[in-house]
Design a protein around this motif. Sequence first.
Motif, PDB file in Angstrom:
ATOM      1  N   ARG A 211       0.879  -1.096   0.120  1.00 45.01           N
ATOM      2  CA  ARG A 211       0.132   0.038   0.021  1.00 45.01           C
ATOM      3  C   ARG A 211       0.897   1.214   0.101  1.00 45.01           C
ATOM      4  N   GLN A 212       1.732   1.458   0.684  1.00 44.55           N
ATOM      5  CA  GLN A 212       2.928   2.527   0.769  1.00 44.55           C
ATOM      6  C   GLN A 212       3.450   2.774  -0.398  1.00 44.55           C
ATOM      7  N   PHE A 213       3.867   1.461  -1.087  1.00 48.47           N
ATOM      8  CA  PHE A 213       4.484   1.408  -2.502  1.00 48.47           C
ATOM      9  C   PHE A 213       3.752   2.161  -3.367  1.00 48.47           C
ATOM     10  N   PHE A 214       2.241   1.730  -3.552  1.00 51.07           N
ATOM     11  CA  PHE A 214       1.345   2.260  -4.595  1.00 51.07           C
ATOM     12  C   PHE A 214       1.075   3.626  -4.150  1.00 51.07           C
ATOM     13  N   GLU A 215       1.148   4.004  -3.129  1.00 51.53           N
ATOM     14  CA  GLU A 215       0.743   5.481  -2.579  1.00 51.53           C
ATOM     15  C   GLU A 215       1.962   6.348  -3.293  1.00 51.53           C
ATOM     16  N   GLU A 216       2.939   5.771  -3.141  1.00 49.33           N
ATOM     17  CA  GLU A 216       4.113   6.550  -3.820  1.00 49.33           C
ATOM     18  C   GLU A 216       4.162   6.763  -5.526  1.00 49.33           C
ATOM     19  N   VAL A 217       3.842   5.637  -5.858  1.00 41.65           N
ATOM     20  CA  VAL A 217       3.918   5.574  -7.459  1.00 41.65           C
ATOM     21  C   VAL A 217       2.690   5.765  -8.155  1.00 41.65           C
ATOM     22  N   ILE A 218       1.522   5.860  -7.682  1.00 43.11           N
ATOM     23  CA  ILE A 218       0.455   6.367  -8.383  1.00 43.11           C
ATOM     24  C   ILE A 218       0.445   7.906  -8.356  1.00 43.11           C
ATOM     25  N   PRO A 219       0.290   8.677  -9.364  1.00 45.78           N
ATOM     26  CA  PRO A 219       0.465   9.955  -9.299  1.00 45.78           C
ATOM     27  C   PRO A 219      -0.729  10.794  -8.922  1.00 45.78           C
ATOM     28  N   ASP A 220      -0.102  11.800  -8.248  1.00 42.30           N
ATOM     29  CA  ASP A 220      -1.410  12.322  -7.390  1.00 42.30           C
ATOM     30  C   ASP A 220      -2.497  13.235  -8.412  1.00 42.30           C
ATOM     31  N   ASP A 221      -2.186  13.287  -9.633  1.00 39.21           N
ATOM     32  CA  ASP A 221      -3.048  14.030 -10.403  1.00 39.21           C
ATOM     33  C   ASP A 221      -3.822  12.995 -11.420  1.00 39.21           C
ATOM     34  N   ILE A 222      -3.832  11.604 -10.940  1.00 38.86           N
ATOM     35  CA  ILE A 222      -4.521  10.525 -11.618  1.00 38.86           C
ATOM     36  C   ILE A 222      -5.942  10.653 -11.398  1.00 38.86           C
ATOM     37  N   ASN A 223      -6.664  11.246 -10.467  1.00 41.79           N
ATOM     38  CA  ASN A 223      -7.895  11.679 -10.480  1.00 41.79           C
ATOM     39  C   ASN A 223      -8.465  12.468 -11.559  1.00 41.79           C
ATOM     40  N   GLU A 224      -7.577  13.653 -11.967  1.00 40.43           N
ATOM     41  CA  GLU A 224      -7.968  14.422 -12.776  1.00 40.43           C
ATOM     42  C   GLU A 224      -7.846  13.689 -14.432  1.00 40.43           C
ATOM     43  N   LEU A 225      -6.905  12.793 -14.517  1.00 36.47           N
ATOM     44  CA  LEU A 225      -6.791  11.985 -15.859  1.00 36.47           C
ATOM     45  C   LEU A 225      -8.294  11.216 -15.870  1.00 36.47           C
ATOM     46  N   VAL A 226      -8.515  10.705 -15.000  1.00 34.63           N
ATOM     47  CA  VAL A 226      -9.761   9.712 -14.547  1.00 34.63           C
ATOM     48  C   VAL A 226     -11.133  10.560 -15.199  1.00 34.63           C
ATOM     49  N   GLU A 227     -11.075  11.684 -14.452  1.00 36.40           N
ATOM     50  CA  GLU A 227     -12.264  12.595 -14.760  1.00 36.40           C
ATOM     51  C   GLU A 227     -12.267  13.022 -16.337  1.00 36.40           C
ATOM     52  N   ASN A 228     -11.107  13.201 -16.670  1.00 33.57           N
ATOM     53  CA  ASN A 228     -11.191  13.808 -18.196  1.00 33.57           C
ATOM     54  C   ASN A 228     -11.410  12.536 -19.212  1.00 33.57           C
ATOM     55  N   LEU A 229     -10.888  11.321 -18.726  1.00 36.51           N
ATOM     56  CA  LEU A 229     -11.407  10.304 -19.489  1.00 36.51           C
ATOM     57  C   LEU A 229     -12.714   9.866 -19.848  1.00 36.51           C
ATOM     58  N   ASN A 230     -13.372  10.323 -18.596  1.00 36.47           N
ATOM     59  CA  ASN A 230     -14.845   9.872 -18.387  1.00 36.47           C
ATOM     60  C   ASN A 230     -15.510  10.610 -19.148  1.00 36.47           C
ATOM     61  N   LYS A 231     -15.336  12.166 -19.216  1.00 36.36           N
ATOM     62  CA  LYS A 231     -15.818  12.950 -20.233  1.00 36.36           C
ATOM     63  C   LYS A 231     -15.631  12.659 -21.485  1.00 36.36           C
ATOM     64  N   TYR A 232     -14.383  12.230 -21.853  1.00 35.30           N
ATOM     65  CA  TYR A 232     -13.959  12.188 -23.247  1.00 35.30           C
ATOM     66  C   TYR A 232     -15.053  10.642 -23.642  1.00 35.30           C
ATOM     67  N   ARG A 233     -15.061   9.858 -22.664  1.00 35.69           N
ATOM     68  CA  ARG A 233     -15.722   8.539 -23.054  1.00 35.69           C
ATOM     69  C   ARG A 233     -17.143   8.648 -23.512  1.00 35.69           C
ATOM     70  N   LYS A 234     -17.892   9.642 -22.995  1.00 37.10           N
ATOM     71  CA  LYS A 234     -19.051   9.954 -23.371  1.00 37.10           C
ATOM     72  C   LYS A 234     -19.283  10.533 -24.732  1.00 37.10           C
ATOM     73  N   THR A 235     -18.174  11.020 -25.217  1.00 37.42           N
ATOM     74  CA  THR A 235     -18.267  11.761 -26.485  1.00 37.42           C
ATOM     75  C   THR A 235     -18.085  10.841 -27.690  1.00 37.42           C
ATOM     76  N   ILE A 236     -17.556   9.584 -27.115  1.00 36.93           N
ATOM     77  CA  ILE A 236     -16.872   8.750 -28.374  1.00 36.93           C
ATOM     78  C   ILE A 236     -18.190   8.150 -28.858  1.00 36.93           C
ATOM     79  N   LYS A 237     -18.355   7.987 -30.131  1.00 36.09           N
ATOM     80  CA  LYS A 237     -19.464   7.586 -30.994  1.00 36.09           C
ATOM     81  C   LYS A 237     -19.050   6.013 -31.415  1.00 36.09           C
ATOM     82  N   GLY A 238     -20.242   5.483 -31.465  1.00 36.19           N
ATOM     83  CA  GLY A 238     -19.893   3.780 -31.930  1.00 36.19           C
ATOM     84  C   GLY A 238     -20.394   3.112 -30.789  1.00 36.19           C
ATOM     85  N   ASN A 239     -20.400   1.694 -31.099  1.00 40.72           N
ATOM     86  CA  ASN A 239     -20.496   0.693 -29.869  1.00 40.72           C
ATOM     87  C   ASN A 239     -19.399   0.472 -28.790  1.00 40.72           C
TER      88      ASN A 239
END
Length: 191
Positions: free
Chosen positions: A146-174
């Motif tokens: 747990r301590q290792f992953f707390e260090e290696v997962i970037p603090d801005d990962i949540n921003e990436l997740v939020e942006n990908l979620n917004k983008y996912r909603k715009t993708i057309k197709g199946n």
Amino acid sequence: MSETNELYPIFLKVHQLQILIVGGGNVALEKLTFLLKSSPNAKVQLVAPEIRNEIRELALKHSINFIEKPYKRTLLKQKYLVIAATDKGEVNLQVYLDCRKKNLLVNVADTPQLCDFYLGGIVTKGNVKVAISTNGKSPTTAKRLRQFFEEVIPDDINELVENLNKYRKTIKGNFEKKVVTLNKLTESLVK
């Protein structure tokens, strides 16, 4: 031949499910603290004849219902998950047996053979949550991972997740097309 970890990880919405913790000492405090760290709005009821002051403080801070009486099987009513964390083996065993009769998931602290689930190490960064298990063999190893992953997962990962979620909603197709597109976008995360 080494043992295989047969555990199936799930993420429970404990803010919607009633949990019972039996115990009011150090182990119960540890289990409650762990639960509230990951899920501050967890619906928890705690029962014990004597309750530590630190538990009382947590209970007031997090709206935890505590009952300063001995465990009774009637407390299992409308519960989904139970943690037995007393220093009395006979009480923990009775909680386990009562849960078996009611088909409730139960964890008996420090007694792997009486556990339906384990409370592993958890890393949380915004919407990203990683759970770590050692199959009940080494909580210390889970803690270090747990301590290792707390260090290696970037603090801005949540921003990436939020942006990908917004983008996912715009993708057309199946669904398949969306998966392929998002896989291409995120492959740099593992490089």
